[in-house]
Scaffold this motif. Structure first.
Motif, PDB file in Angstrom:
ATOM      1  N   ILE A  99      34.712  59.123 -57.852  1.00  0.00           N
ATOM      2  CA  ILE A  99      35.979  59.379 -57.320  1.00  0.00           C
ATOM      3  C   ILE A  99      36.682  60.994 -58.022  1.00  0.00           C
ATOM      4  O   ILE A  99      37.061  61.753 -57.500  1.00  0.00           O
ATOM      5  CB  ILE A  99      36.828  58.293 -57.394  1.00  0.00           C
ATOM      6  CG1 ILE A  99      36.234  57.332 -56.375  1.00  0.00           C
ATOM      7  CG2 ILE A  99      38.168  58.626 -56.814  1.00  0.00           C
ATOM      8  CD1 ILE A  99      37.199  55.942 -56.450  1.00  0.00           C
ATOM      9  N   SER A 100      36.458  60.701 -59.284  1.00  0.00           N
ATOM     10  CA  SER A 100      37.056  61.706 -60.235  1.00  0.00           C
ATOM     11  C   SER A 100      36.370  63.044 -60.013  1.00  0.00           C
ATOM     12  O   SER A 100      36.844  64.063 -60.074  1.00  0.00           O
ATOM     13  CB  SER A 100      36.900  61.227 -61.838  1.00  0.00           C
ATOM     14  OG  SER A 100      37.425  62.243 -62.710  1.00  0.00           O
ATOM     15  N   LEU A 101      34.987  62.881 -59.754  1.00  0.00           N
ATOM     16  CA  LEU A 101      34.174  64.349 -59.598  1.00  0.00           C
ATOM     17  C   LEU A 101      34.773  64.939 -58.351  1.00  0.00           C
ATOM     18  O   LEU A 101      34.864  66.106 -58.253  1.00  0.00           O
ATOM     19  CB  LEU A 101      32.706  63.854 -59.266  1.00  0.00           C
ATOM     20  CG  LEU A 101      31.766  64.927 -59.042  1.00  0.00           C
ATOM     21  CD1 LEU A 101      31.783  65.964 -60.314  1.00  0.00           C
ATOM     22  CD2 LEU A 101      30.281  64.295 -58.799  1.00  0.00           C
ATOM     23  N   LEU A 102      35.092  63.994 -57.151  1.00  0.00           N
ATOM     24  CA  LEU A 102      35.498  64.639 -55.733  1.00  0.00           C
ATOM     25  C   LEU A 102      36.805  65.284 -56.112  1.00  0.00           C
ATOM     26  O   LEU A 102      37.421  66.211 -55.612  1.00  0.00           O
ATOM     27  CB  LEU A 102      35.628  63.394 -54.960  1.00  0.00           C
ATOM     28  CG  LEU A 102      34.449  63.112 -54.356  1.00  0.00           C
ATOM     29  CD1 LEU A 102      34.366  61.893 -53.439  1.00  0.00           C
ATOM     30  CD2 LEU A 102      33.567  64.291 -53.547  1.00  0.00           C
ATOM     31  N   ILE A 103      37.673  64.548 -56.908  1.00  0.00           N
ATOM     32  CA  ILE A 103      38.975  65.112 -57.077  1.00  0.00           C
ATOM     33  C   ILE A 103      38.835  66.383 -57.848  1.00  0.00           C
ATOM     34  O   ILE A 103      39.685  67.158 -57.424  1.00  0.00           O
ATOM     35  CB  ILE A 103      39.899  63.863 -57.804  1.00  0.00           C
ATOM     36  CG1 ILE A 103      40.222  62.864 -56.807  1.00  0.00           C
ATOM     37  CG2 ILE A 103      41.258  64.382 -58.496  1.00  0.00           C
ATOM     38  CD1 ILE A 103      41.002  61.529 -57.586  1.00  0.00           C
ATOM     39  N   PHE A 104      38.423  66.516 -58.979  1.00  0.00           N
ATOM     40  CA  PHE A 104      38.269  67.693 -59.699  1.00  0.00           C
ATOM     41  C   PHE A 104      37.606  68.810 -59.278  1.00  0.00           C
ATOM     42  O   PHE A 104      37.816  70.069 -59.351  1.00  0.00           O
ATOM     43  CB  PHE A 104      38.101  67.376 -61.237  1.00  0.00           C
ATOM     44  CG  PHE A 104      39.028  66.721 -61.864  1.00  0.00           C
ATOM     45  CD1 PHE A 104      40.168  67.122 -62.422  1.00  0.00           C
ATOM     46  CD2 PHE A 104      39.029  65.182 -61.900  1.00  0.00           C
ATOM     47  CE1 PHE A 104      40.977  66.791 -63.249  1.00  0.00           C
ATOM     48  CE2 PHE A 104      39.855  64.742 -62.640  1.00  0.00           C
ATOM     49  CZ  PHE A 104      41.177  65.335 -63.305  1.00  0.00           C
ATOM     50  N   THR A 105      36.487  68.435 -58.397  1.00  0.00           N
ATOM     51  CA  THR A 105      35.928  69.668 -57.512  1.00  0.00           C
ATOM     52  C   THR A 105      37.027  70.143 -56.553  1.00  0.00           C
ATOM     53  O   THR A 105      37.075  71.440 -56.232  1.00  0.00           O
ATOM     54  CB  THR A 105      34.429  69.410 -56.667  1.00  0.00           C
ATOM     55  OG1 THR A 105      34.875  68.206 -56.150  1.00  0.00           O
ATOM     56  CG2 THR A 105      33.493  68.900 -57.751  1.00  0.00           C
TER      57      THR A 105
END
Length: 221
Positions: free
Chosen positions: A163-169
């Protein structure tokens, strides 16, 4: 792409690169002074650092952190961040091996560059509409991170990383778009106006790197 925007973005990426150098320098300082046994607490450290990074991202987006300050504070923060992340990076170096670790670092840089280029080709403010969605995601991520500190396991940690990966991309698209919008509207007047943008992009980069390392570590087991 305007010449003024190119000049500003080149300055921001120069300061971002310097910030990453300070972070690496901090890592080596941590290697010198932080006891080796802290590496064994890497899973707990990533959970705590994850919450702290999300909090910092929330503060910077909501202007709790001033939008204008000296770039030296960015360098100081990234240096201290490098010291704190020493046990974590050392753990991933042991767990994944130097080859895979370096590949993930380079992959993060490539992903960062591609998303920056995609956003820069759009008009200023094109991705600003993502702001509310991404910020809501940050708040949700903070809640999940706090749960993870006390009750989480490996799989829950993996879900948070995804989830964090999607948000920060998404935030890379947003932040580059915000920079372009700020240039077009002449909100950026000197070096100190760039500091918050450098900090935000640094947080984007480091969060993506840590999440990719965590995902790779889980899949490598």
């Amino acid at each position: 792409m305007s010449r003024e925007y190119k000049n500003v973005i080149s300055q921001i990426f120069k300061y971002l690169a310097i910030s990453l150098v300070f972070m690496v320098f901090g890592f080596f300082v941590g290697q010198r002074f932080i006891p080796q046994e802290y590496i064994y607490y890497a899973n707990r450290i990533i959970a705590i650092l994850g919450v702290l990074f999300v909090l910092l991202a929330i503060f910077s987006r909501k202007r709790i952190i001033p939008s204008r300050f000296s770039m030296n504070y960015v360098y100081l923060f990234t240096f201290i961040d490098g010291i704190l992340m020493y046990p974590l990076f050392q753990y991933y170096l042991y767990d994944l091996g130097i080859g895979l670790f370096v590949s993930i670092v380079l992959g993060t840089a490539v992903l960062f560059g591609v998303l920056s280029m995609v956003s820069s080709r759009k008009s200023g403010g094109y991705y600003l509409g993502l702001g509310n969605i991404l910020f809501a995601g940050l708040v949700g991520l903070l809640v999940l991170g706090l749960i993870n500190i006390f009750f989480g396991g490996a799989r829950f940690n993996l879900v948070i990383s995804a989830i964090s990966l999607l948000i920060f991309t998404g935030y890379i698209l947003y932040d580059i778009s915000l920079i372009k919008y700020s240039v077009e509207n002449r909100f950026i007047k000197d070096k100190n106006d760039l500091s918050i943008h450098v900090l935000n992009l640094y947080l984007d980069f480091i969060n993506i790197l840590l999440n990719l390392l965590n995902i790779a570590s889980y899949l490598d087991d």
